[in-house]
Design a protein around this motif. Structure first.
Motif, PDB file in Angstrom:
ATOM      1  N   HIS A   8       0.878  -1.282  -0.060  1.00  0.00           N
ATOM      2  CA  HIS A   8      -0.125   0.082   0.019  1.00  0.00           C
ATOM      3  C   HIS A   8       0.860   1.323   0.028  1.00  0.00           C
ATOM      4  O   HIS A   8       0.710   2.283  -1.093  1.00  0.00           O
ATOM      5  CB  HIS A   8      -0.880  -0.189   1.135  1.00  0.00           C
ATOM      6  CG  HIS A   8      -1.831   1.225   1.397  1.00  0.00           C
ATOM      7  ND1 HIS A   8      -3.018   1.046   0.442  1.00  0.00           N
ATOM      8  CD2 HIS A   8      -1.842   2.357   1.882  1.00  0.00           C
ATOM      9  CE1 HIS A   8      -3.582   2.290   0.722  1.00  0.00           C
ATOM     10  NE2 HIS A   8      -2.891   3.142   1.302  1.00  0.00           N
ATOM     11  N   LEU A   9       1.940   1.232   0.854  1.00  0.00           N
ATOM     12  CA  LEU A   9       2.817   2.292   0.869  1.00  0.00           C
ATOM     13  C   LEU A   9       3.727   2.523  -0.228  1.00  0.00           C
ATOM     14  O   LEU A   9       3.792   3.673  -0.820  1.00  0.00           O
ATOM     15  CB  LEU A   9       3.772   2.179   2.161  1.00  0.00           C
ATOM     16  CG  LEU A   9       3.173   2.508   3.353  1.00  0.00           C
ATOM     17  CD1 LEU A   9       4.207   1.955   4.364  1.00  0.00           C
ATOM     18  CD2 LEU A   9       2.707   3.951   3.709  1.00  0.00           C
ATOM     19  N   VAL A  10       3.859   1.427  -1.261  1.00  0.00           N
ATOM     20  CA  VAL A  10       4.401   1.464  -2.310  1.00  0.00           C
ATOM     21  C   VAL A  10       3.563   2.370  -3.169  1.00  0.00           C
ATOM     22  O   VAL A  10       4.006   3.208  -4.199  1.00  0.00           O
ATOM     23  CB  VAL A  10       5.069   0.060  -2.865  1.00  0.00           C
ATOM     24  CG1 VAL A  10       5.505   0.420  -4.250  1.00  0.00           C
ATOM     25  CG2 VAL A  10       6.347  -0.201  -2.184  1.00  0.00           C
ATOM     26  N   GLU A  11       2.512   1.847  -3.475  1.00  0.00           N
ATOM     27  CA  GLU A  11       1.422   2.677  -4.103  1.00  0.00           C
ATOM     28  C   GLU A  11       1.211   3.948  -3.933  1.00  0.00           C
ATOM     29  O   GLU A  11       1.209   4.858  -4.846  1.00  0.00           O
ATOM     30  CB  GLU A  11       0.208   1.533  -4.251  1.00  0.00           C
ATOM     31  CG  GLU A  11       0.317   0.444  -4.881  1.00  0.00           C
ATOM     32  CD  GLU A  11      -1.211  -0.243  -4.526  1.00  0.00           C
ATOM     33  OE1 GLU A  11      -2.257   0.317  -3.824  1.00  0.00           O
ATOM     34  OE2 GLU A  11      -1.153  -1.355  -4.764  1.00  0.00           O
ATOM     35  N   PHE A  12       1.116   4.347  -2.557  1.00  0.00           N
ATOM     36  CA  PHE A  12       1.086   5.616  -2.106  1.00  0.00           C
ATOM     37  C   PHE A  12       2.389   6.618  -2.723  1.00  0.00           C
ATOM     38  O   PHE A  12       2.122   7.629  -3.394  1.00  0.00           O
ATOM     39  CB  PHE A  12       1.078   5.729  -0.573  1.00  0.00           C
ATOM     40  CG  PHE A  12       1.080   7.195  -0.251  1.00  0.00           C
ATOM     41  CD1 PHE A  12      -0.242   7.855  -0.071  1.00  0.00           C
ATOM     42  CD2 PHE A  12       2.168   7.749   0.163  1.00  0.00           C
ATOM     43  CE1 PHE A  12      -0.101   9.304   0.656  1.00  0.00           C
ATOM     44  CE2 PHE A  12       2.258   9.182   0.734  1.00  0.00           C
ATOM     45  CZ  PHE A  12       0.845   9.986   0.717  1.00  0.00           C
ATOM     46  N   ILE A  13       3.559   5.890  -2.698  1.00  0.00           N
ATOM     47  CA  ILE A  13       4.611   6.844  -3.095  1.00  0.00           C
ATOM     48  C   ILE A  13       4.472   6.859  -4.632  1.00  0.00           C
ATOM     49  O   ILE A  13       4.949   8.061  -5.178  1.00  0.00           O
ATOM     50  CB  ILE A  13       5.892   5.886  -2.783  1.00  0.00           C
ATOM     51  CG1 ILE A  13       6.306   5.853  -1.194  1.00  0.00           C
ATOM     52  CG2 ILE A  13       7.222   6.319  -3.344  1.00  0.00           C
ATOM     53  CD1 ILE A  13       7.292   4.949  -0.511  1.00  0.00           C
ATOM     54  N   GLU A  14       4.315   6.059  -5.312  1.00  0.00           N
ATOM     55  CA  GLU A  14       4.192   6.006  -6.820  1.00  0.00           C
ATOM     56  C   GLU A  14       2.944   7.169  -7.204  1.00  0.00           C
ATOM     57  O   GLU A  14       3.103   7.818  -8.071  1.00  0.00           O
ATOM     58  CB  GLU A  14       3.655   4.888  -7.445  1.00  0.00           C
ATOM     59  CG  GLU A  14       4.831   3.615  -7.259  1.00  0.00           C
ATOM     60  CD  GLU A  14       4.031   2.320  -7.860  1.00  0.00           C
ATOM     61  OE1 GLU A  14       2.943   2.027  -7.984  1.00  0.00           O
ATOM     62  OE2 GLU A  14       5.073   1.505  -7.940  1.00  0.00           O
ATOM     63  N   GLN A  15       2.107   6.993  -6.413  1.00  0.00           N
ATOM     64  CA  GLN A  15       1.004   8.300  -6.717  1.00  0.00           C
ATOM     65  C   GLN A  15       1.098   9.596  -6.235  1.00  0.00           C
ATOM     66  O   GLN A  15       0.665  10.553  -6.638  1.00  0.00           O
ATOM     67  CB  GLN A  15      -0.373   7.613  -6.180  1.00  0.00           C
ATOM     68  CG  GLN A  15      -0.900   6.378  -6.749  1.00  0.00           C
ATOM     69  CD  GLN A  15      -2.272   5.828  -5.927  1.00  0.00           C
ATOM     70  OE1 GLN A  15      -2.699   6.577  -5.023  1.00  0.00           O
ATOM     71  NE2 GLN A  15      -2.868   4.792  -6.567  1.00  0.00           N
ATOM     72  N   ASN A  16       2.016   9.751  -5.174  1.00  0.00           N
ATOM     73  CA  ASN A  16       2.452  10.771  -4.670  1.00  0.00           C
ATOM     74  C   ASN A  16       3.995  11.304  -4.651  1.00  0.00           C
ATOM     75  O   ASN A  16       4.196  11.426  -5.702  1.00  0.00           O
ATOM     76  CB  ASN A  16       1.998  10.970  -3.057  1.00  0.00           C
ATOM     77  CG  ASN A  16       0.502  10.807  -2.977  1.00  0.00           C
ATOM     78  OD1 ASN A  16      -0.287  11.813  -3.318  1.00  0.00           O
ATOM     79  ND2 ASN A  16      -0.136   9.784  -2.747  1.00  0.00           N
ATOM     80  N   ASP A  17       4.500  11.091  -3.545  1.00  0.00           N
ATOM     81  CA  ASP A  17       6.017  11.311  -3.535  1.00  0.00           C
ATOM     82  C   ASP A  17       6.633  10.553  -2.278  1.00  0.00           C
ATOM     83  O   ASP A  17       5.950  10.459  -1.325  1.00  0.00           O
ATOM     84  CB  ASP A  17       6.142  12.867  -3.583  1.00  0.00           C
ATOM     85  CG  ASP A  17       7.546  13.145  -3.719  1.00  0.00           C
ATOM     86  OD1 ASP A  17       8.570  12.616  -3.048  1.00  0.00           O
ATOM     87  OD2 ASP A  17       7.901  13.907  -4.636  1.00  0.00           O
TER      88      ASP A  17
END
Length: 86
Positions: A8-17
């Motif tokens: 989930h955090l990897v997806e968050f990083i991909e979508q945000n920063d």
């Protein structure tokens, strides 16, 4: 470490920063200085921090050209190998 949280955090990083996660880590690390925190609370904070650092490592592997699933598996294998050696 929990793989679903790292994913989930990897997806968050991909979508945000990645900076959002790094700032959250700094905030959580700062909270560990609160003397009134119970051991259980410190354990939760530590688990969150380790998952966040794990997501950053997986993100680095993905940015290096690895598929996300392979990056997650590579990272978790590294973690399990480290645990076995401890």
């Amino acid at each position: 470490m929990k793989l679903p949280i790292i994913k989930h955090l990897v997806e968050f990083i991909e979508q945000n920063d990645q900076d959002y996660v790094l700032e959250a880590i700094e905030t959580l690390e700062s909270l560990t200085d609160v003397l009134s925190l119970k051991d259980e609370e410190l354990d939760v904070i530590g688990e969150l921090i380790s998952n966040m650092y794990g997501a950053i490592e997986v993100d680095k592997l993905v940015k290096g050209g690895m598929e996300r699933k392979e990056a997650l598996n590579t990272f978790m294998k590294r973690v399990l190998d480290a645990i076995d050696k401890a």
